[in-house]
Design a protein around this motif. Structure first.
Motif, short mmCIF file in Angstrom:
data_model
loop_
_atom_site.label_atom_id
_atom_site.label_comp_id
_atom_site.label_asym_id
_atom_site.label_seq_id
_atom_site.Cartn_x
_atom_site.Cartn_y
_atom_site.Cartn_z
N ARG A 7 -5.83 8.88 -5.26
CA ARG A 7 -4.80 9.90 -5.51
C ARG A 7 -4.79 10.32 -6.98
NH1 ARG A 7 -0.93 10.30 -1.50
NH2 ARG A 7 -1.10 8.73 0.13
N VAL A 60 -5.04 -1.87 -1.04
CA VAL A 60 -4.32 -0.91 -1.90
C VAL A 60 -5.24 -0.04 -2.75
CG1 VAL A 60 -2.21 -2.30 -1.97
CG2 VAL A 60 -3.88 -2.55 -3.79
N GLU A 103 -5.80 3.81 -2.35
CA GLU A 103 -4.74 4.71 -2.80
C GLU A 103 -4.98 5.22 -4.21
OE1 GLU A 103 -2.67 5.98 -0.78
OE2 GLU A 103 -3.16 4.61 0.86
N ALA A 129 0.97 4.05 -2.89
CA ALA A 129 0.74 5.47 -2.56
C ALA A 129 1.86 6.35 -3.08
CB ALA A 129 0.58 5.63 -1.04
N ARG A 164 1.72 9.26 -6.33
CA ARG A 164 1.98 10.69 -6.14
C ARG A 164 2.67 11.29 -7.36
NH1 ARG A 164 3.25 9.56 -0.42
NH2 ARG A 164 5.44 9.30 -0.94
N ARG A 223 0.83 -1.20 0.00
CA ARG A 223 0.00 0.00 0.00
C ARG A 223 0.87 1.25 0.00
NH1 ARG A 223 -5.58 1.37 3.11
NH2 ARG A 223 -5.74 3.51 2.36
#
Length: 184
Positions: A101, A95, A98, A56, A60, A52
């Motif tokens: 994002r 997961v 995430e 993440a 990004r 995870r």
């Protein structure tokens, strides 16, 4: 966190030392290739504890397309390693949050669909014969995968009758016939 520190941390965690971090930060293609190597290294670990956090960090990245590519590669690799659909569902539930994002809804949906594809695949691997409705819920990619891979005549029959594309239906029908001719 900066892109530079994220890339450096991922490479370090995966034990990859031959990638120039500055070059990866400057070039989306180099960075995506580095992420794919990171994902491969992480996926080969028996522990799923860091997945995870890795997802993440990758998500990004400002290059959402490259980030999606890396996350899908992780989904694919984990799907091949898990014991079954329950284990994969549990992992994916950890997961998938995430993916929020990602600014692009289509990329989030692509990852979710890939997870759904693998859930069906794993249930078929355990002996489940999908219904035409279940088959309709997966992507053309997974329908083709099901046409090319299963050894079950029952699965091949469903795919031959219900797949979206003629090519996939033909692959399944031909595989089913060849199995019948060989006697199983």
């Amino acid at each position: 966190m900066t892109l530079h520190s994220d890339v450096a941390a991922l490479l370090a965690e995966a034990g990859i030392t031959d990638v120039d971090v500055d070059e990866a930060v400057a070039d989306d293609h180099v960075r995506t290739a580095a992420y794919l190597r990171v994902v491969s290294a992480i996926a080969s670990s028996p522990s799923r504890d860091r997945d995870r956090a890795v997802v993440a960090t990758i998500l990004r990245d400002p290059d959402e397309s490259g980030a999606k590519t890396a996350v899908v590669a992780l989904v694919d690799e984990v799907a091949y390693q898990v014991a079954g659909p329950d284990e994969f569902r549990q992992w994916a539930n950890g997961v998938l949050p995430e993916t929020e994002r990602l600014r692009t809804a289509a990329l989030r949906e692509f990852i979710r669909r890939r997870v759904q594809d693998w859930l069906l695949w794993l249930s078929v691997k355990e002996g489940h014969v999908p219904t035409p409705d279940e088959l309709a819920e997966v992507t053309d990619w997974m329908q083709r995968h099901l046409a090319e891979s299963p050894r079950s005549p029952e699965v091949l029959a469903v795919v031959a009758e219900s797949a979206r594309t003629k090519k996939t239906r033909n692959i399944a029908a031909n595989r089913a016939k060849s199995r019948e001719l060989r006697g199983g």
